[in-house]
Design a protein around this motif. Structure first.
Motif, PDB file in Angstrom:
ATOM      1  N   PRO A 244      21.593  -3.349 -59.777  1.00  0.00           N
ATOM      2  CA  PRO A 244      21.317  -4.604 -60.485  1.00  0.00           C
ATOM      3  C   PRO A 244      21.127  -5.795 -59.564  1.00  0.00           C
ATOM      4  O   PRO A 244      20.629  -6.844 -60.000  1.00  0.00           O
ATOM      5  CB  PRO A 244      22.544  -4.782 -61.384  1.00  0.00           C
ATOM      6  N   SER A 245      21.510  -5.655 -58.291  1.00  0.00           N
ATOM      7  CA  SER A 245      21.328  -6.784 -57.372  1.00  0.00           C
ATOM      8  C   SER A 245      19.887  -6.897 -56.870  1.00  0.00           C
ATOM      9  O   SER A 245      19.528  -7.914 -56.263  1.00  0.00           O
ATOM     10  CB  SER A 245      22.272  -6.642 -56.173  1.00  0.00           C
TER      11      SER A 245
ATOM     12  N   GLY B 183       9.637  -8.368 -64.294  1.00  0.00           N
ATOM     13  CA  GLY B 183       8.410  -9.110 -64.565  1.00  0.00           C
ATOM     14  C   GLY B 183       7.521  -9.190 -63.343  1.00  0.00           C
ATOM     15  O   GLY B 183       7.285  -8.192 -62.652  1.00  0.00           O
ATOM     16  N   ARG B 184       7.015 -10.377 -63.036  1.00  0.00           N
ATOM     17  CA  ARG B 184       6.086 -10.557 -61.929  1.00  0.00           C
ATOM     18  C   ARG B 184       6.744 -10.399 -60.560  1.00  0.00           C
ATOM     19  O   ARG B 184       6.052 -10.381 -59.541  1.00  0.00           O
ATOM     20  CB  ARG B 184       5.421 -11.933 -62.034  1.00  0.00           C
ATOM     21  N   SER B 185       8.063 -10.265 -60.542  1.00  0.00           N
ATOM     22  CA  SER B 185       8.748  -9.994 -59.270  1.00  0.00           C
ATOM     23  C   SER B 185       8.641  -8.524 -58.874  1.00  0.00           C
ATOM     24  O   SER B 185       9.066  -8.143 -57.778  1.00  0.00           O
ATOM     25  CB  SER B 185      10.218 -10.403 -59.359  1.00  0.00           C
TER      26      SER B 185
ATOM     27  N   ASP C 188      17.345  -9.334 -51.384  1.00  0.00           N
ATOM     28  CA  ASP C 188      17.414  -8.701 -52.704  1.00  0.00           C
ATOM     29  C   ASP C 188      16.098  -8.063 -53.120  1.00  0.00           C
ATOM     30  O   ASP C 188      15.943  -7.648 -54.271  1.00  0.00           O
ATOM     31  CB  ASP C 188      17.817  -9.744 -53.762  1.00  0.00           C
ATOM     32  N   VAL C 189      15.151  -7.973 -52.182  1.00  0.00           N
ATOM     33  CA  VAL C 189      13.837  -7.393 -52.468  1.00  0.00           C
ATOM     34  C   VAL C 189      13.711  -6.040 -51.769  1.00  0.00           C
ATOM     35  O   VAL C 189      14.076  -5.900 -50.600  1.00  0.00           O
ATOM     36  CB  VAL C 189      12.710  -8.335 -51.999  1.00  0.00           C
TER      37      VAL C 189
ATOM     38  N   LEU D  78       7.615   4.421 -46.756  1.00  0.00           N
ATOM     39  CA  LEU D  78       8.684   3.697 -46.076  1.00  0.00           C
ATOM     40  C   LEU D  78       9.273   2.675 -47.039  1.00  0.00           C
ATOM     41  O   LEU D  78       8.526   1.959 -47.724  1.00  0.00           O
ATOM     42  CB  LEU D  78       8.137   2.979 -44.839  1.00  0.00           C
ATOM     43  N   ALA D  79      10.600   2.616 -47.106  1.00  0.00           N
ATOM     44  CA  ALA D  79      11.272   1.645 -47.986  1.00  0.00           C
ATOM     45  C   ALA D  79      12.364   0.938 -47.198  1.00  0.00           C
ATOM     46  O   ALA D  79      13.075   1.558 -46.408  1.00  0.00           O
ATOM     47  CB  ALA D  79      11.865   2.352 -49.203  1.00  0.00           C
ATOM     48  N   ARG D  80      12.462  -0.367 -47.401  1.00  0.00           N
ATOM     49  CA  ARG D  80      13.518  -1.125 -46.732  1.00  0.00           C
ATOM     50  C   ARG D  80      13.984  -2.247 -47.649  1.00  0.00           C
ATOM     51  O   ARG D  80      13.225  -2.746 -48.490  1.00  0.00           O
ATOM     52  CB  ARG D  80      13.042  -1.701 -45.394  1.00  0.00           C
TER      53      ARG D  80
END
Length: 321
Positions: A175-176, A228-230, A141-142, A135-137
């Motif tokens: 890119p967002s 990175g860590r995000s 911006d995440v 599942l993806a949502r």
């Protein structure tokens, strides 16, 4: 065949180690005086506390060596190939080169007698039809992505790989997107490849092309390079095989205290095949990666943090099914 080096009386350091798994063992004092063999060995065992990433501390060195010998005797080809690949892969180099090297070795073992023996022992298996394996949502911006086969501890299947890769590719092209969160619904993050699906590949060459041309590992590596860590994984329960391999590509791995980590592929006559010889090795070195594969042992969250496989603890409770 496993070769054991006693560090209390090691061979001359100028003698090259032969191909295949080489395990050194000794006390803390022996280890301090035997730096050559720490690098040359597949890994080193001791009963003393040791923070060196080339060394694994166990309760009993003789018992660990007996178990390792039994496993390497049962799976001599897979254990030797594992050692070959871990020595050949440069974890600090481009991920693609490592994934290709790993996959070629994996395909070789898929065509070998040890995997064939495991398939015969397993017998016929039927893949369950489970809708929406991933599942993806979008949350601002995440992009939040969750494995969604809780009935099977989120065992990783071909349809799950396709859905995961689609979600990651969309994030790569946008890119967002400023963050990725990878998690698992139910009692576990991901228990590794679905064993019912193993052996269904058309041929080893086609399987290699599928692994390397449609690789969630490479997509996660690219997203981590950007974010990175995000780009983070939040893991719990079973974090095994491909589940661990993919999580380790993320820039940040957060683990619940109930997490159990391992690389069980040797028991199938195989090696890690989802990029783990790159991702796990980047985090804990080739020596401890080899230990996880050859021993088949699992480690808990505390050891995973101490080794660098995990970066932080998760707050809250694991996901419910």
């Amino acid at each position: 065949m496993l070769r054991v080096i006693d560090l209390s009386r090691p061979p001359d350091s100028g003698v090259p180690a032969p191909p295949g798994a080489v395990v050194a063992a000794g006390s803390a004092a022996d280890i301090a005086a035997a730096q050559y063999w720490l690098d040359a060995a597949t890994f080193t065992l001791t009963e003393d506390p040791c923070a060196d990433r080339r060394v694994v501390t166990v309760d009993s060195v003789p018992e660990a060596l007996d178990e390792l010998t039994r496993r390497c005797d049962r799976w001599p080809q897979a254990s030797s190939v594992c050692d070959d690949v871990l020595r050949a892969v440069d974890p600090h180099g481009p991920a693609l080169a490592g994934v290709v090297t790993e996959s070629l070795a994996y395909s070789t073992l898929q065509a070998g007698p040890e995997f064939a023996r495991w398939l015969a022992e397993r017998g016929p298996a039927e893949m369950p039809d489970i809708a929406d394996p991933v599942l993806a949502r979008r949350d601002g911006d995440v992009v939040r992505i969750a494995f969604n086969r809780p009935q099977r501890h989120n065992a990783f299947s071909t349809d799950a790989r396709a859905a995961l890769l689609e979600a990651l590719t969309v994030a790569l092209l946008d890119p967002s997107v400023t963050g990725i969160e990878l998690s698992g619904n139910g009692p576990s993050f991901c228990s590794g490849g679905d064993l019912a699906e193993f052996g269904t590949f058309a041929d080893p060459a086609s399987a290699h092309l599928a692994r390397t041309r449609h690789s969630p590992a490479l997509a996660l590596d690219a997203l981590t390079a950007r974010l990175g860590r995000s780009c983070r994984a939040r893991v719990h329960g079973r974090v095994l095989g491909s589940g661990l391999e993919m999580a380790a590509f993320c820039g940040l791995v957060e683990a619940h205290e109930d997490s159990v980590f391992g690389l069980p592929e040797l028991g199938l006559g195989l090696i890690p095949g989802a990029g783990g010889t790159v991702s796990v090795t980047r985090r804990i070195g080739r020596w401890r990666t080899a230990y996880l594969v050859l021993s088949g042992r699992t480690i808990g969250a505390d050891t995973a943090r101490a080794w660098g496989l995990v970066d932080a603890s998760c707050a809250g409770v694991p996901a419910a099914d």
